[in-house]
Scaffold this active site. Structure first.
Site, PDB file in Angstrom:
ATOM      1  N   CYS A   1       0.837  -1.211   0.000  1.00 18.07           N
ATOM      2  CA  CYS A   1       0.000   0.000   0.000  1.00 18.07           C
ATOM      3  C   CYS A   1       0.865   1.252   0.000  1.00 18.07           C
ATOM      4  CB  CYS A   1      -0.931  -0.011   1.216  1.00 18.07           C
ATOM      5  SG  CYS A   1      -1.990   1.448   1.330  1.00 18.07           S
TER       6      CYS A   1
ATOM      7  N   CYS B   1      -0.455   4.062   2.240  1.00 19.74           N
ATOM      8  CA  CYS B   1      -0.208   3.831   3.667  1.00 19.74           C
ATOM      9  C   CYS B   1       1.243   4.095   4.049  1.00 19.74           C
ATOM     10  CB  CYS B   1      -0.557   2.386   4.032  1.00 19.74           C
ATOM     11  SG  CYS B   1      -2.199   1.839   3.523  1.00 19.74           S
ATOM     12  N   ASP B   2       2.174   3.661   3.211  1.00 18.06           N
ATOM     13  CA  ASP B   2       3.574   3.599   3.635  1.00 18.06           C
ATOM     14  C   ASP B   2       4.544   4.463   2.837  1.00 18.06           C
ATOM     15  OD1 ASP B   2       2.790   1.700   5.530  1.00 18.06           O
ATOM     16  OD2 ASP B   2       3.039   0.051   4.114  1.00 18.06           O
TER      17      ASP B   2
END
Length: 338
Positions: A133, A136-137
């Protein structure tokens, strides 16, 4: 029979449970016997979930959601659903231990699973430089060299997004042409930070506590070479966990459960769906939690509109008979004594 059963223990499932429990519906939430907590259990620090300005570890966030749901009366069962009966006014859920639970309404929030490369290093390095992701990261890879595996729209979108942070982004694809749409391809081709590595697959991922590189295998010649990296993003697709409802609920062309507009209503009355199992695009913890809210509110309104269930009438009648018999027994005993 219960008012509501929730299947799934990710952000959607536990948020639905919080709302349902606060509405005094006494939900039963069925979590997996193995993969409890959804994909966040494989995530390290979460910095984009509202309310945690310092960030929070994925497993800690899920523990808080579960504790909040249980605080209001949610019952959690750790087992796997093996069969569903969704037609008719009573929804039946059979578990692996042989038990069957019944409810007037059901929320299906089983999420989706990212497709993996099938390498043993994935289990060790997930959340330590290996991610599925970018949203997300990506923030953790400022001024780093990273790679994205895949050739579809998702891979192009991930690679383009990651150039906001990384100095260099390789796109590794096992063929010499992309599956992505022309506009997404061109956007990636035009980005000077992106470099394509064609006809290549990941043979191994290197690193003990964090990703340090990969071994690339040429899909034409079979030759192998190393590539130093600070991070690796796998974007080869995801599969919504819909195996239990195939042939029971209407699905979208993407394979997710079809819902009515912005609601959680599925093709069957009394059955609602929430989270990544309905979402082929965003797949974020906060959007899953939001859809869990929608599902709980939809289910509450559905239950409120139901006429009194026949089972409840029978139970009430049985209770009345039992009470009458108990009174008669006491009176008879009293008469004998006197």
């Amino acid at each position: 029979m219960r008012d509501i059963i929730i299947i799934g223990s990710g952000p959607a499932g536990f948020t639905a449970a919080i709302y349902a429990a606060r509405a005094e519906l006494k939900p039963l939430l069925i979590a997996s016997s193995v993969e409890i907590g959804g994909e966040l259990m494989n995530t390290t620090e979460v910095e984009n979930f509202p309310g945690f300005p310092e960030g929070i570890m994925g497993p800690d966030l899920m523990a808080k959601l579960q504790a909040q749901a249980e605080r209001f009366g949610t019952e959690v069962v750790y087992d796997d659903v093996v069969e569903l009966e969704l037609d008719g006014p009573v929804k039946r859920v059979k578990l692996g231990n042989g038990e069957t639970h019944e409810a007037a309404a059901l929320i299906y929030a089983t999420g989706s699973a990212y497709r993996k490369l099938g390498l043993p290093e994935e289990e060790v390095l997930s959340g330590h430089g290996l991610s599925w992701c970018a949203t997300c990261d990506g923030f953790f890879f400022r001024q780093k060299t990273i790679a994205v595996v895949g050739g579809g729209d998702s891979a192009m979108e991930e690679a383009t997004f990651l150039t906001r942070f990384a100095d260099k982004v390789y796109v590794i694809h096992r063929r010499d042409t992309l599956k992505a749409s022309k506009i997404m391809q061109q956007r990636a081709f035009d980005n000077e930070k992106i470099e394509f590595i064609w006809n290549a697959e990941i043979a191994a991922i290197h690193g003990t506590t964090a990703v340090t590189g990969v071994t690339l295998r040429d899909t034409v010649t079979g030759d192998e070479r190393g590539l130093d990296l600070d991070g690796l993003f796998v974007a080869i697709g995801n599969d919504p966990r819909t195996h239990l409802v195939h042939g029971k609920l209407e699905l979208t062309p993407e394979g997710t459960i079809a819902v009515e507009g912005r609601t959680s209503k599925t093709s069957l009355p009394g059955v609602f769906a929430a989270g990544d199992v309905t979402d082929p695009h965003y797949r974020q913890a906060v959007t899953a939690a939001g859809s869990g809210t929608v599902a709980a509110l939809d289910a509450e309104q559905y239950l409120a509109a139901l006429p009194k269930a026949p089972e409840a009438e029978v139970a009430a009648a049985a209770t009345s008979v039992a009470e009458a018999e108990a009174v008669e027994a006491v009176e008879a005993e009293f008469a004998v004594v006197n």
